[in-house]
Design a protein around this motif. Sequence first.
Motif, PDB file in Angstrom:
ATOM      1  N   GLU A   1       0.819  -1.330   0.021  1.00  0.00           N
ATOM      2  CA  GLU A   1      -0.051   0.039   0.062  1.00  0.00           C
ATOM      3  C   GLU A   1       1.001   1.130  -0.164  1.00  0.00           C
ATOM      4  O   GLU A   1       0.663   2.353  -0.436  1.00  0.00           O
ATOM      5  N   LEU A   2       2.020   1.029   0.583  1.00  0.00           N
ATOM      6  CA  LEU A   2       2.913   2.275   0.687  1.00  0.00           C
ATOM      7  C   LEU A   2       3.319   2.760  -0.720  1.00  0.00           C
ATOM      8  O   LEU A   2       3.516   3.731  -1.376  1.00  0.00           O
ATOM      9  N   VAL A   3       3.787   1.578  -1.354  1.00  0.00           N
ATOM     10  CA  VAL A   3       4.077   1.726  -2.815  1.00  0.00           C
ATOM     11  C   VAL A   3       3.079   2.307  -3.826  1.00  0.00           C
ATOM     12  O   VAL A   3       3.215   3.309  -4.618  1.00  0.00           O
ATOM     13  N   GLU A   4       1.861   1.872  -3.517  1.00  0.00           N
ATOM     14  CA  GLU A   4       0.552   2.381  -4.398  1.00  0.00           C
ATOM     15  C   GLU A   4       0.474   3.768  -3.776  1.00  0.00           C
ATOM     16  O   GLU A   4       0.319   4.611  -4.858  1.00  0.00           O
ATOM     17  N   LEU A   5       0.674   4.240  -2.472  1.00  0.00           N
ATOM     18  CA  LEU A   5       0.607   5.735  -2.297  1.00  0.00           C
ATOM     19  C   LEU A   5       1.534   6.269  -2.901  1.00  0.00           C
ATOM     20  O   LEU A   5       1.157   7.467  -3.328  1.00  0.00           O
ATOM     21  N   ILE A   6       2.645   6.018  -3.016  1.00  0.00           N
ATOM     22  CA  ILE A   6       3.764   6.934  -3.778  1.00  0.00           C
ATOM     23  C   ILE A   6       3.273   7.014  -5.342  1.00  0.00           C
ATOM     24  O   ILE A   6       3.622   8.161  -5.750  1.00  0.00           O
ATOM     25  N   ALA A   7       2.856   5.916  -6.038  1.00  0.00           N
ATOM     26  CA  ALA A   7       2.460   6.108  -7.389  1.00  0.00           C
ATOM     27  C   ALA A   7       1.308   6.988  -7.455  1.00  0.00           C
ATOM     28  O   ALA A   7       1.119   7.751  -8.374  1.00  0.00           O
ATOM     29  N   LEU A   8       0.468   6.921  -6.508  1.00  0.00           N
ATOM     30  CA  LEU A   8      -0.760   7.878  -6.663  1.00  0.00           C
ATOM     31  C   LEU A   8      -0.206   9.374  -6.395  1.00  0.00           C
ATOM     32  O   LEU A   8      -0.766  10.230  -7.159  1.00  0.00           O
ATOM     33  N   LEU A   9       0.552   9.429  -5.392  1.00  0.00           N
ATOM     34  CA  LEU A   9       1.346  10.872  -5.344  1.00  0.00           C
ATOM     35  C   LEU A   9       1.836  11.230  -6.426  1.00  0.00           C
ATOM     36  O   LEU A   9       2.090  12.555  -6.742  1.00  0.00           O
ATOM     37  N   ALA A  10       2.668  10.319  -7.238  1.00  0.00           N
ATOM     38  CA  ALA A  10       3.226  10.662  -8.201  1.00  0.00           C
ATOM     39  C   ALA A  10       2.102  11.237  -9.617  1.00  0.00           C
ATOM     40  O   ALA A  10       2.580  12.461 -10.225  1.00  0.00           O
ATOM     41  N   LEU A  11       1.280  10.860  -9.475  1.00  0.00           N
ATOM     42  CA  LEU A  11       0.381  11.011 -10.457  1.00  0.00           C
ATOM     43  C   LEU A  11      -0.498  12.302 -10.269  1.00  0.00           C
ATOM     44  O   LEU A  11      -0.679  13.214 -10.983  1.00  0.00           O
ATOM     45  N   LEU A  12      -0.723  12.635  -8.822  1.00  0.00           N
ATOM     46  CA  LEU A  12      -1.240  13.994  -8.372  1.00  0.00           C
ATOM     47  C   LEU A  12      -0.071  14.978  -8.645  1.00  0.00           C
ATOM     48  O   LEU A  12      -0.733  16.082  -8.995  1.00  0.00           O
ATOM     49  N   GLN A  13       1.266  14.790  -8.327  1.00  0.00           N
ATOM     50  CA  GLN A  13       2.047  15.836  -8.900  1.00  0.00           C
ATOM     51  C   GLN A  13       2.062  16.089 -10.182  1.00  0.00           C
ATOM     52  O   GLN A  13       2.079  17.343 -10.512  1.00  0.00           O
ATOM     53  N   PHE A  14       1.944  15.086 -11.031  1.00  0.00           N
ATOM     54  CA  PHE A  14       1.820  15.408 -12.440  1.00  0.00           C
ATOM     55  C   PHE A  14       0.567  16.177 -12.799  1.00  0.00           C
ATOM     56  O   PHE A  14       0.774  17.087 -13.624  1.00  0.00           O
ATOM     57  N   LEU A  15      -0.457  15.909 -12.237  1.00  0.00           N
ATOM     58  CA  LEU A  15      -1.417  16.749 -12.560  1.00  0.00           C
ATOM     59  C   LEU A  15      -1.495  17.940 -12.080  1.00  0.00           C
ATOM     60  O   LEU A  15      -1.954  19.103 -12.841  1.00  0.00           O
ATOM     61  N   ALA A  16      -0.573  18.372 -11.001  1.00  0.00           N
ATOM     62  CA  ALA A  16      -0.533  19.744 -10.292  1.00  0.00           C
ATOM     63  C   ALA A  16       0.411  20.206 -11.416  1.00  0.00           C
ATOM     64  O   ALA A  16       0.018  21.487 -11.582  1.00  0.00           O
ATOM     65  N   PHE A  17       1.404  19.620 -11.866  1.00  0.00           N
ATOM     66  CA  PHE A  17       2.108  20.498 -12.779  1.00  0.00           C
ATOM     67  C   PHE A  17       1.406  20.859 -14.046  1.00  0.00           C
ATOM     68  O   PHE A  17       1.534  21.788 -14.692  1.00  0.00           O
ATOM     69  N   GLY A  18       0.435  19.833 -14.432  1.00  0.00           N
ATOM     70  CA  GLY A  18      -0.419  20.034 -15.690  1.00  0.00           C
ATOM     71  C   GLY A  18      -1.287  21.575 -15.281  1.00  0.00           C
ATOM     72  O   GLY A  18      -1.426  22.188 -16.312  1.00  0.00           O
ATOM     73  N   VAL A  19      -1.873  21.490 -13.922  1.00  0.00           N
ATOM     74  CA  VAL A  19      -2.710  22.808 -13.647  1.00  0.00           C
ATOM     75  C   VAL A  19      -1.672  24.213 -13.855  1.00  0.00           C
ATOM     76  O   VAL A  19      -2.213  24.986 -14.243  1.00  0.00           O
ATOM     77  N   LEU A  20      -0.696  23.872 -13.246  1.00  0.00           N
ATOM     78  CA  LEU A  20       0.469  25.167 -13.169  1.00  0.00           C
ATOM     79  C   LEU A  20       0.718  25.408 -14.433  1.00  0.00           C
ATOM     80  O   LEU A  20       0.662  26.694 -14.736  1.00  0.00           O
ATOM     81  N   THR A  21       0.701  24.467 -15.419  1.00  0.00           N
ATOM     82  CA  THR A  21       1.053  24.933 -16.843  1.00  0.00           C
ATOM     83  C   THR A  21      -0.015  25.558 -17.404  1.00  0.00           C
ATOM     84  O   THR A  21      -0.084  26.414 -18.291  1.00  0.00           O
ATOM     85  N   GLY A  22      -1.322  25.180 -17.257  1.00  0.00           N
ATOM     86  CA  GLY A  22      -2.468  25.763 -17.861  1.00  0.00           C
ATOM     87  C   GLY A  22      -2.580  27.131 -17.249  1.00  0.00           C
ATOM     88  O   GLY A  22      -3.079  28.185 -17.983  1.00  0.00           O
ATOM     89  N   ARG A  23      -2.269  27.341 -16.092  1.00  0.00           N
ATOM     90  CA  ARG A  23      -2.412  28.797 -15.474  1.00  0.00           C
ATOM     91  C   ARG A  23      -1.233  29.548 -16.207  1.00  0.00           C
ATOM     92  O   ARG A  23      -1.414  30.421 -16.492  1.00  0.00           O
ATOM     93  N   ALA A  24      -0.064  28.896 -16.486  1.00  0.00           N
ATOM     94  CA  ALA A  24       1.213  29.684 -17.149  1.00  0.00           C
ATOM     95  C   ALA A  24       0.562  29.920 -18.342  1.00  0.00           C
ATOM     96  O   ALA A  24       0.821  31.166 -18.694  1.00  0.00           O
ATOM     97  N   ARG A  25      -0.124  29.164 -18.991  1.00  0.00           N
ATOM     98  CA  ARG A  25      -0.577  29.379 -20.446  1.00  0.00           C
ATOM     99  C   ARG A  25      -1.501  30.874 -20.418  1.00  0.00           C
ATOM    100  O   ARG A  25      -1.406  31.538 -21.081  1.00  0.00           O
ATOM    101  N   GLY A  26      -2.656  30.641 -19.601  1.00  0.00           N
ATOM    102  CA  GLY A  26      -3.481  31.696 -19.353  1.00  0.00           C
ATOM    103  C   GLY A  26      -2.816  32.885 -18.950  1.00  0.00           C
ATOM    104  O   GLY A  26      -3.276  34.010 -19.604  1.00  0.00           O
ATOM    105  N   ALA A  27      -1.766  32.945 -18.011  1.00  0.00           N
ATOM    106  CA  ALA A  27      -1.410  34.295 -17.667  1.00  0.00           C
ATOM    107  C   ALA A  27      -0.504  34.914 -18.957  1.00  0.00           C
ATOM    108  O   ALA A  27      -0.536  36.092 -18.984  1.00  0.00           O
ATOM    109  N   ALA A  28      -0.036  34.003 -19.701  1.00  0.00           N
ATOM    110  CA  ALA A  28       0.924  34.472 -20.748  1.00  0.00           C
ATOM    111  C   ALA A  28      -0.065  34.846 -21.811  1.00  0.00           C
ATOM    112  O   ALA A  28       0.223  35.399 -23.015  1.00  0.00           O
TER     113      ALA A  28
END
Length: 131
Positions: free
Chosen positions: A2-29
């Motif tokens: 379960e600990l490994v699965e949690l890490i995998a899910l956190l990696a996916l959340l991190q990637f999605l967060a980077f996507g949101v930040l990229t979208g915001r940067a696109r809009g701001a620019a």
Amino acid sequence: MELVELIALLALLQFLAFGVLTGRARGAAGIKAPAISGDEGFERMYRVQMNTIEMLIAFLPALFLAAKYWPAPLIAVLGLAYLIGRLMYWRAYVSDPSTRGLGFMISFVPVAILILIGIIGTVLTLLGLKG
């Protein structure tokens, strides 16, 4: 595991967060899709997102395959190092791309180790030396 699965899910959340930040940067620019150039701040964030997906493609299968053969806490620590490295990479790349090296290495090395120990575990199992 379960600990490994949690890490995998956190990696996916991190990637999605980077996507949101990229979208915001696109809009701001004011950069309209499908353009990916024209503002250095957006381009930096976009490269973080793209490099992260490139690493994620290797990280996730390596994480689970290594966890099949080796103790989950060890694998989770390597996964946590990957997450920290990606965070460091993001922070460095958006502020000064020339400083991204340390974050890249802290995320790349765990992936390389996971792949290597996954291969070792697989070969040892095939040879009947691990089970």
